[in-house]
Design an enzyme around this catalytic site. Sequence first.
Site, PDB file in Angstrom:
ATOM      1  N   GLU B  46      14.689  29.050  37.608  1.00  0.00           N
ATOM      2  CA  GLU B  46      15.686  29.996  36.727  1.00  0.00           C
ATOM      3  C   GLU B  46      16.794  29.102  36.258  1.00  0.00           C
ATOM      4  O   GLU B  46      17.383  28.205  36.871  1.00  0.00           O
ATOM      5  CB  GLU B  46      16.235  30.786  37.835  1.00  0.00           C
ATOM      6  CG  GLU B  46      17.375  31.800  37.360  1.00  0.00           C
ATOM      7  CD  GLU B  46      17.958  32.669  38.416  1.00  0.00           C
ATOM      8  OE1 GLU B  46      18.108  32.022  39.476  1.00  0.00           O
ATOM      9  OE2 GLU B  46      18.261  33.905  38.436  1.00  0.00           O
ATOM     10  N   ASN B 106      18.421  37.069  31.433  1.00  0.00           N
ATOM     11  CA  ASN B 106      17.913  36.014  32.164  1.00  0.00           C
ATOM     12  C   ASN B 106      16.648  35.665  32.136  1.00  0.00           C
ATOM     13  O   ASN B 106      15.805  36.482  32.649  1.00  0.00           O
ATOM     14  CB  ASN B 106      18.396  36.323  33.771  1.00  0.00           C
ATOM     15  CG  ASN B 106      18.333  34.979  34.581  1.00  0.00           C
ATOM     16  OD1 ASN B 106      17.585  34.181  34.346  1.00  0.00           O
ATOM     17  ND2 ASN B 106      19.071  35.095  35.587  1.00  0.00           N
ATOM     18  N   GLU B 142      26.090  38.167  38.017  1.00  0.00           N
ATOM     19  CA  GLU B 142      24.804  38.322  37.143  1.00  0.00           C
ATOM     20  C   GLU B 142      24.805  39.679  36.458  1.00  0.00           C
ATOM     21  O   GLU B 142      24.294  39.778  35.615  1.00  0.00           O
ATOM     22  CB  GLU B 142      23.554  38.269  38.031  1.00  0.00           C
ATOM     23  CG  GLU B 142      23.304  36.909  38.467  1.00  0.00           C
ATOM     24  CD  GLU B 142      21.574  36.598  38.820  1.00  0.00           C
ATOM     25  OE1 GLU B 142      20.714  36.943  38.036  1.00  0.00           O
ATOM     26  OE2 GLU B 142      21.248  36.219  40.110  1.00  0.00           O
ATOM     27  N   ASN B 193      17.808  30.441  41.933  1.00  0.00           N
ATOM     28  CA  ASN B 193      19.091  29.779  42.342  1.00  0.00           C
ATOM     29  C   ASN B 193      19.636  30.444  43.422  1.00  0.00           C
ATOM     30  O   ASN B 193      20.290  31.969  43.173  1.00  0.00           O
ATOM     31  CB  ASN B 193      20.009  29.786  41.023  1.00  0.00           C
ATOM     32  CG  ASN B 193      19.898  28.564  40.014  1.00  0.00           C
ATOM     33  OD1 ASN B 193      20.312  27.920  39.785  1.00  0.00           O
ATOM     34  ND2 ASN B 193      18.773  29.289  39.282  1.00  0.00           N
TER      35      ASN B 193
END
Lengths: 309, 309
Positions: B46, B106, B142, B193
């Site tokens: 990622e 993402n 996020e 991550n």
Amino acid sequence: MRNVRAAAAQMGPIQKADSREAVVARMLVLLDQAKEAGADLVVYPELTLTTFFPRWYVTDQDEVDQWFEREMPNAATEPLFDRAADYGIALSLGYAELTEDGHHFNTQILTDKTGKIIGKYRKVHLPGHDEYDPERTHQHLEKRYFEPGDLGFPVWRVLDGIFGMAVCNDRRWPETYRVMGLQGVEMIVLGYNTPTVNSQKAEEAGDLRMFHNHIVVQAGAYQNACWVVSVAKAGDEDGHPLMGGSIIVNPDGVIVAQAKTEGDELLVHDCDLDATVFGKETMFDFKRHRRIEHYGLITGQTGVIPPAE
Amino acid sequence: MRNVRAAAAQMGPIQKADSREAVVARMLVLLDQAKEAGADLVVYPELTLTTFFPRWYVTDQDEVDQWFEREMPNAATEPLFDRAADYGIALSLGYAELTEDGHHFNTQILTDKTGKIIGKYRKVHLPGHDEYDPERTHQHLEKRYFEPGDLGFPVWRVLDGIFGMAVCNDRRWPETYRVMGLQGVEMIVLGYNTPTVNSQKAEEAGDLRMFHNHIVVQAGAYQNACWVVSVAKAGDEDGHPLMGGSIIVNPDGVIVAQAKTEGDELLVHDCDLDATVFGKETMFDFKRHRRIEHYGLITGQTGVIPPAE
């Protein structure tokens, strides 16, 4: 802290010839041990009262129906219910249920501490097959003898918490845990009869099968931040071995107690239902993180539909 | 046998000050190792191209957007795509995607062996929070910097099999695997991550966090009878440690390869896609065993609705 001292009452093998009364006598010994240990709840396995009869191919329905209970409690199990009520211990046990209108289910019930049945669950995920299969090393005729459960996956408030049930193969399906997780379940109790040998892959290693037995429960507990008490009927039933490996799993998915034998054995653990709160409020706070707009296939189709070639 | 020699290209830490070009130079070293090992597919983590920037609270959107890619491949990554095509190796990598119309995702992409992008996935399960949280040991923003993915969980036919993708926190959600399992997925590739320290429970043990990192992947692989390649960005990024533990998991849920370091490290394993068939045709033959009439809550409600008091 909302502590439930939970006892997993693993049962050793039950032979075809064993009577209900002989089985209940063994269950009472475990219940006495649970009382001695100060347990609040005792969980017995799937089909506690009989041998794991789906391994036998029987075409006479009257003979099949001898494995089933018409009522619960009944004459054979009344001593268990009475003593549990006397001790103030809640019970969960599995049995084959024949309803008044002729339906057959693989059922589990849950009582409160007064011996009153407050919850009934009927196994949804029936494994195996419905006709004699000559290619298997042994039969697994659950789809023949039972109908799929018709009650969904309800939960109940009891013991100052939220409880749910599952039976055997249900534990391998993440849907089982999630449907209860979406109702805030804090402890799931389940029983199983799992052959030591894969009937369709005899060379499959026993330790791999035990790993599968555990990982599904551990993942289900973690991903829904709940306790799971998973209880085997184990050992050699008329030449057919069943695996042991009963466990109590915490809301982190960690095994906190595990059976050492394949016989009658009691595991006891203090399960704080408040230990479910951290997971439910952070990583698995469903309302903040789930995205149901992308889950449609889970309820929209039963089988696999692969992409076009 | 349909063998895919899969390589998990774990990346060590990427500091805030590191350029895309410096990162791609490290990716090329791993690609060369994969070529040497005869790999068919290389999976990077990622947000491969940058530090894990959601740990930084930034209010200037232009500064945030510097972490994002406007196109893929782009000038920095073109050498990677070119060399992979030259080698005949398929690629998967994650990066922060800024679309032409201003959306932030993402994202992870998958190429075929000619370097052509044949699949794109946008992370559905965004963890963390969207405003500065002074109670956390570090930020996990996020939900601030990304929108939830809008592409669902598609699968693609490539490398003679059916492939799907997921990103980081997606791996903790059984819905992720199941939606792809219902499309017959044979291999899921994903990157992550994951901070070594729980930002809301600093005392949580590292080995417990690694256990969670693995058990969710193992259960997802087993319960859908598919391979999973799960790849970390690991090590100390500007004082913030990320866990390693990249793994390749077989359709039995067994870890067959695992990273030993927290640096750039390549794991290679021969993954026979036909090893998925037994599970898909027996225990997890969805069409025979799933009971969608009891799964309604999974798509019918996002959060928990507990039973009445």
